[in-house]
Scaffold this active site. Structure first.
Site, PDB file in Angstrom:
ATOM      1  N   TYR A 134      39.169  43.010  44.215  1.00 25.43           N
ATOM      2  CA  TYR A 134      38.907  41.726  43.580  1.00 25.43           C
ATOM      3  C   TYR A 134      37.437  41.637  43.219  1.00 25.43           C
ATOM      4  O   TYR A 134      36.565  41.989  44.003  1.00 25.43           O
ATOM      5  CB  TYR A 134      39.291  40.560  44.495  1.00 25.43           C
ATOM      6  CG  TYR A 134      39.583  39.312  43.700  1.00 25.43           C
ATOM      7  CD1 TYR A 134      40.897  38.942  43.412  1.00 25.43           C
ATOM      8  CD2 TYR A 134      38.553  38.551  43.156  1.00 25.43           C
ATOM      9  CE1 TYR A 134      41.162  37.834  42.617  1.00 25.43           C
ATOM     10  CE2 TYR A 134      38.808  37.452  42.369  1.00 25.43           C
ATOM     11  CZ  TYR A 134      40.122  37.091  42.108  1.00 25.43           C
ATOM     12  OH  TYR A 134      40.375  36.004  41.308  1.00 25.43           O
ATOM     13  N   SER A 135      37.131  41.151  41.996  1.00 22.17           N
ATOM     14  CA  SER A 135      35.769  40.913  41.556  1.00 22.17           C
ATOM     15  C   SER A 135      34.978  42.212  41.578  1.00 22.17           C
ATOM     16  O   SER A 135      35.319  43.157  40.891  1.00 22.17           O
ATOM     17  CB  SER A 135      35.135  39.830  42.436  1.00 22.17           C
ATOM     18  OG  SER A 135      33.917  39.381  41.912  1.00 22.17           O
ATOM     19  N   ALA A 136      33.887  42.277  42.373  1.00 20.61           N
ATOM     20  CA  ALA A 136      33.147  43.529  42.473  1.00 20.61           C
ATOM     21  C   ALA A 136      34.027  44.640  43.021  1.00 20.61           C
ATOM     22  O   ALA A 136      33.787  45.820  42.750  1.00 20.61           O
ATOM     23  CB  ALA A 136      31.918  43.340  43.353  1.00 20.61           C
ATOM     24  N   HIS A 192      37.476  31.742  39.875  1.00 22.11           N
ATOM     25  CA  HIS A 192      37.425  33.108  40.388  1.00 22.11           C
ATOM     26  C   HIS A 192      37.734  33.133  41.886  1.00 22.11           C
ATOM     27  O   HIS A 192      37.062  32.477  42.672  1.00 22.11           O
ATOM     28  CB  HIS A 192      36.019  33.645  40.129  1.00 22.11           C
ATOM     29  CG  HIS A 192      35.805  35.072  40.486  1.00 22.11           C
ATOM     30  ND1 HIS A 192      36.305  36.103  39.728  1.00 22.11           N
ATOM     31  CD2 HIS A 192      35.115  35.651  41.503  1.00 22.11           C
ATOM     32  CE1 HIS A 192      35.926  37.256  40.256  1.00 22.11           C
ATOM     33  NE2 HIS A 192      35.205  37.005  41.340  1.00 22.11           N
TER      34      HIS A 192
END
Length: 571
Positions: free
Chosen positions: A241-243, A482
């Site tokens: 997720y994300s980074a 997010h």
């Protein structure tokens, strides 16, 4: 969150040793009679899963800011592994506060040697038997802008995912180094690596991308050893997720450039992030390195060896604290030509990346939340409410030429982007465009040009619905921002009381897609790059014709231009 009873889980690993983990079994509450309020709690007879916590996958480097080392061939495990991994030293973060120092509890977990992983193993219920070759494997890479984050999800959080939701896969969450510990690079570190490589014949001289190398070591450990834990090394999905999603892309790219005999990844899940842009060169990292040293009062006039000696002697608290004060605050990937191919974006644009995916039959699940910007704008926002301050802050993450092109396109004549009230809010929208909304669309378009079939090789989704348990983590006024969809993918993710029964029915289809994708099963999807499987705000599912497609592809073309063949060869 539902309660679970924990009991010892002895596991014979053959030549790897013998350990004890946990078995998690749901507890049930029963009432003694219809007229009595007396209740009792008891364990179900069917376990949800087994948990192994804090298991080493690598050994520390000889010095800080160097690559970790694989465990020796004779390494054996023994004892109890029911805890958690160490935590790479890192700043704190809260969506409710721009400045949130790390807690005392977090500091107690700090260690530069955070090379451990946590693992959840399905318990073979009568309706969910272990496949003959072993369970498929899902390696999850945590997010946190590459500056912070943890693999330490509480054991019970994933018990519902493996038990009630029936994921049917071994889940592995490795810790890895972040911020300066994971992504610092400089000519001094490069020279040191080259000298040590020359002294140790056969050693590879590399600098930077240490967090990515940590993740790769964890993947290699999984590929080599997961069979001892009931997993199938031939069915490894990497996701994040994300980074963690950006890390997933970098792991996939690195894997595709390796010979097929060294390839590990079969499928990739990129939740709310993706390829981004070609990472910065060493010259940009050198500027950041010099600023870091100056902020720590380490003279730049010292010899390279003395600089590194002084830097390694800085207390952990000071090294973390100073990063918040840097103009170049974000420590990220390096185009080093070893882990990150220097022609990576050029190969995506040319179709080579898509061809490599098709050759190895690798498939990707990728998508977004409706309001990604609300969280993105909360991490180290610009110091001043100006166009220049916004541009400067974005350039801490991305090469300046790409940031300038993005802002000229989305902020024509220096005006605020549509729908934003100031440059602080605009920062969140622009960051989200680079991280998710625009560049994931450009990536998909490039894959389609290269021959990937969108709807088969690449599955796209969009989330516009938010579970009530998200209120425990994110302000409600931020909407479907997010991270809120982690409640979908991880079955409540341990937030508040988790998903209600009605919410479980809402997320059931997407949760099912997740499970089938990880298990390597076919997922029925609409063909065409513009078509996205959408979870609407009212809880219904439909096919959405992407309204942001043209803008996203245009931004990709601006920040990741197609280069002429001669120019590409110079990268």
């Amino acid at each position: 969150m539902p309660a679970y009873t924990e009991s010892p889980y002895p596991l014979d690993l053959g030549p790897l040793g013998h350990i004890t983990g946990l078995t998690l079994t749901p507890t049930t509450t029963t009432t003694s009679s219809s007229t009595s309020s007396t209740s009792s709690t008891s364990s179900s007879s069917t376990p949800a899963c087994h948990y192994i916590g804090g298991l080493p996958y690598a050994q520390p480097p000889r010095k800080c800011f160097q690559r970790a080392r694989a465990l020796p061939p004779h390494h054996r495990y023994t004892g109890t592994y029911t805890g958690a991994t160490a935590l790479c030293p890192q700043p704190g973060y809260s969506p409710y506060s721009h400045t949130n120092p790390p807690t005392k509890e977090a500091r107690r977990q700090w260690s530069e040697g955070c090379f451990q992983l946590n693992m959840w193993i399905p318990a073979s219920a009568p309706d969910q038997k272990r496949p003959q070759a072993g369970w498929p494997v899902f390696v999850f890479l945590h997010g946190g802008w590459l500056q912070f984050g943890t693999a330490n999800t509480a054991p019970a959080v994933l018990a519902g995912l493996l038990g009630e939701a029936g994921l049917g896969a071994v889940v592995v969450m490795p810790a890895y180094r972040v911020n300066a510990f994971g992504f610092l690079a400089s000519a001094e570190l490069q020279s040191e690596a080259e000298a040590e490589a020359e002294a140790e014949m056969g050693k590879e001289a590399t600098v930077g991308n240490l967090g990515f190398w940590d993740q790769r070591l964890a993947l290699e450990w999984v590929g080599k050893n997961i069979g001892r834990f009931g997993g199938d090394a031939e069915r490894i999905t990497v996701g994040g997720y994300s980074a963690g999603a950006h890390s997933t892309f970098q792991q996939l790219a690195h894997d595709l450039y390796l010979p097929s005999s060294q390839s590990l990844i079969k499928r990739a899940i990129m939740w709310s992030n993706g390829p981004g842009v070609q990472p910065k060169p060493l010259s940009s990292h050198q500027t950041q390195f010099n600023e870091l040293l100056s902020s720590l009062s380490i003279p730049l006039s010292l010899s390279p060896t003395e600089k590194l000696t002084r830097l390694r002697a800085v207390p952990l608290d000071d090294l973390i604290r100073v990063q918040d004060t840097l103009s170049n605050s974000e420590f990220r990937a390096l185009s080093d030509g070893v882990f990150v191919n220097e022609n990576l974006i050029a190969d995506i644009n040319s179709g080579r990346f898509a061809a490599m995916m098709r050759e190895r039959n690798v498939r990707v699940l990728n998508g977004e939340c409706e309001a990604e910007h609300a969280v993105y704008g909360s991490w180290r926002p610009p110091q001043n409410n100006t166009y220049d301050a916004c541009q400067h802050r974005l350039a801490a993450d991305y090469p300046l030429p790409g940031v300038q092109k993005l802002m000229r396109f989305l902020c024509p004549q220096g005006k605020l982007p549509k729908g934003t009230k100031d440059w602080t809010e605009a920062f969140g929208h622009l960051y989200a465009a680079m991280q998710v909304h625009s560049l994931e669309r450009g990536f998909v378009a490039a894959l389609a040009r290269g021959g990937c079939e969108i709807g088969t090789d690449v599955l796209r989704y969009r989330i516009e619905w938010r579970a009530r348990c998200c209120d425990a983590m994110f302000p409600r006024e931020w909407g479907v921002t997010h991270g809120t969809d982690m409640a979908i993918w991880f079955w409540g993710n341990g937030w508040a009381d988790g998903l209600t029964e009605d919410e479980k029915r809402v997320v059931g289809e997407l949760q099912g897609v997740f499970g089938r994708f990880v298990r390597g099963e076919e997922v029925e999807w609409r063909r065409g790059e513009r078509w996205v499987r959408r979870l609407r705000g009212d809880g219904g599912m439909d096919w959405w014709e992407d309204e942001r497609w043209e803008e996203g592809v245009r931004v990709w073309e601006l920040v990741n231009p197609v280069l002429e063949e001669k120019e590409s060869a110079k990268l």
